[in-house]
Design a protein around this motif. Sequence first.
Motif, PDB file in Angstrom:
ATOM      1  N   GLY A  15       0.823  -1.203   0.000  1.00 24.83           N
ATOM      2  CA  GLY A  15       0.000   0.000   0.000  1.00 24.83           C
ATOM      3  C   GLY A  15       0.855   1.249   0.000  1.00 24.83           C
ATOM      4  N   ASP A  18       1.020   4.301   5.044  1.00 25.63           N
ATOM      5  CA  ASP A  18       0.368   4.076   6.332  1.00 25.63           C
ATOM      6  C   ASP A  18       0.148   2.567   6.508  1.00 25.63           C
ATOM      7  N   ASP A  20      -1.779   1.065   8.321  1.00 25.76           N
ATOM      8  CA  ASP A  20      -3.200   0.730   8.435  1.00 25.76           C
ATOM      9  C   ASP A  20      -3.869   0.587   7.074  1.00 25.76           C
ATOM     10  N   LEU A  21      -3.149   0.926   6.001  1.00 24.73           N
ATOM     11  CA  LEU A  21      -3.690   0.705   4.660  1.00 24.73           C
ATOM     12  C   LEU A  21      -3.241  -0.639   4.077  1.00 24.73           C
ATOM     13  N   VAL A 120      -3.423  -1.205  -1.863  1.00 22.78           N
ATOM     14  CA  VAL A 120      -3.938   0.084  -2.330  1.00 22.78           C
ATOM     15  C   VAL A 120      -2.833   0.805  -3.094  1.00 22.78           C
ATOM     16  N   ALA A 125      -4.912   6.552  -2.949  1.00 21.92           N
ATOM     17  CA  ALA A 125      -4.661   7.291  -1.709  1.00 21.92           C
ATOM     18  C   ALA A 125      -4.601   8.788  -1.976  1.00 21.92           C
ATOM     19  N   GLY A 201      -1.158   8.919   1.186  1.00 22.90           N
ATOM     20  CA  GLY A 201      -1.503   7.810   2.069  1.00 22.90           C
ATOM     21  C   GLY A 201      -0.463   7.496   3.121  1.00 22.90           C
TER      22      GLY A 201
ATOM     23  N   THR B  23      -8.662  -3.329   4.259  1.00 22.14           N
ATOM     24  CA  THR B  23      -7.506  -2.776   4.954  1.00 22.14           C
ATOM     25  C   THR B  23      -7.723  -2.832   6.470  1.00 22.14           C
ATOM     26  N   LYS B  25      -7.357  -0.409   8.359  1.00 23.68           N
ATOM     27  CA  LYS B  25      -8.069   0.826   8.682  1.00 23.68           C
ATOM     28  C   LYS B  25      -9.578   0.650   8.494  1.00 23.68           C
ATOM     29  N   ASP B  93     -12.494  -0.202  -4.597  1.00 26.01           N
ATOM     30  CA  ASP B  93     -12.102   1.072  -4.012  1.00 26.01           C
ATOM     31  C   ASP B  93     -13.231   2.051  -4.296  1.00 26.01           C
ATOM     32  N   VAL B 117     -11.632   5.834   3.243  1.00 26.09           N
ATOM     33  CA  VAL B 117     -10.679   4.737   3.451  1.00 26.09           C
ATOM     34  C   VAL B 117     -10.595   3.919   2.159  1.00 26.09           C
ATOM     35  N   ASN B 118      -9.404   3.847   1.607  1.00 25.32           N
ATOM     36  CA  ASN B 118      -9.192   3.154   0.329  1.00 25.32           C
ATOM     37  C   ASN B 118      -9.291   1.645   0.451  1.00 25.32           C
TER      38      ASN B 118
END
Lengths: 265, 265
Positions: A15, A18, A20-21, A120, A125, A201, B23, B25, B93, B117-118
């Motif tokens: 991703g 981040d 968290d992605l 992602v 992003a 992102g 993800t 997130k 997405d 959020v992607n």
Amino acid sequence: MVTGKEGKVTLVSAGPGDLDLLTLKAAKVLASADVVLLDDLVNPEIITLAPRARVIRVGKRGGCRSTPQAFIERLMQRYARRGLHVVRVKGGDALLFGRAGEELAALREAGVRVEIVNGVSSAFAAAAGLGISLTHRDHCQGVIFVTAHLRDHSEPDWHALAATGMTLAIYMGMSRIESLCATLANTLSTATPAAVVQWAGSVNERRVTGTLGTIAAHAQAAGLGSPAIILVGNAIGEAALFAQTSASFGSHAYDALEDALRISA
Amino acid sequence: MVTGKEGKVTLVSAGPGDLDLLTLKAAKVLASADVVLLDDLVNPEIITLAPRARVIRVGKRGGCRSTPQAFIERLMQRYARRGLHVVRVKGGDALLFGRAGEELAALREAGVRVEIVNGVSSAFAAAAGLGISLTHRDHCQGVIFVTAHLRDHSEPDWHALAATGMTLAIYMGMSRIESLCATLANTLSTATPAAVVQWAGSVNERRVTGTLGTIAAHAQAAGLGSPAIILVGNAIGEAALFAQTSASFGSHAYDALEDALRISA
């Protein structure tokens, strides 16, 4: 370390930065990795998710010379043949740019079992940061992801791409953004909305908006450089409207996450 | 339920189907949701990740009439104004097709705070299933994501798209795959590699490979229908090579995940 079981390579998409992605699947695969091969542009903190793994950095930044592609491919094969689970980590989605095609072909020819975990890509992003759809249907029918950095140092056919009327998401174009925008302006109006998002992102994300005629100067004035996504097209015009009403969007982006963490804590 | 805090809407990308392709997130945001608005094509099991939420299905399938877009937008605004955290879930997405642009504009105009959020779009999952890069640099400089389903029932300019030499990832094209391939064959060779992947990135994934000249018949013979991604371009030719050496790829795809679960259990 040699195990009795069959080795394999998992190509994992990291991703845009981040952690968290990352997908849940990517996190689980990393947890089971014996060896991690880490590409450049991947958030180095990702290794905290692979506590069992030997980590090998094969990136092309940080003052070192580029790790030869053939060496990376041999390394993956060698560890997989020892019965190990090799996790090859690439930024964004591994299947967009970044030579995954060559690595998959080499592994296939070597008879090594390979799996792929999506992620992602950074243009998505970038759009999220700008608060826009890449394909608002009032403006276009789709989006083109194109790299400005070609192997033979030639250029994509910018006229043909611009003539489609699609949103353009240009990767690796920052070193030539001025000439690139000038070339696109041969086909598109200089008033066409545009944006540049650096480190999309990630916590370091920075972005500017403007038009095809102004965006290169705006990006330069703001000191934006690689890695960044350049977005061009009428759908990008929604970003300016969004910025007007959501000036503090950036700082809000993590609130939902913090809320979630508090609840699960 | 009315809270003292400011409400908001989070637009969450559900990815292609497999919940493990969400993800981290997205999972955290769902855990904190007060209200979840669920789009069609989203894996309904996603609601297990939102145990606190009231779930409202606003999809367009299942024998019901389409939920009017304006009603969905009003619903989000109403709940957010009550101080609730509204999570709007879209497949793939959220920023690629699917009217996110209109929903973001409506929320913006209403002054409702919104976050995005992607996720993984289904063309990436389709490529993963085929074991290929969307942009193998031996073959192309990028990829075009285009919808065949336009608001005014017109067609995208297939000639202009094909003339770019990019990989084409066509969404929502299955109802007209035969005429679509015939039109593309006015510009591209009928020998151009092609693939169709239905329910990409879910446990129900099914795929066929062929050429621009054969893929419509192959897809029909295999009984593939919507939702599916049609991929066309020389980079897709790598899929046939991959299939030869990895016939059991599909069944292997979850092994890494199972390994990981065993380790963390």
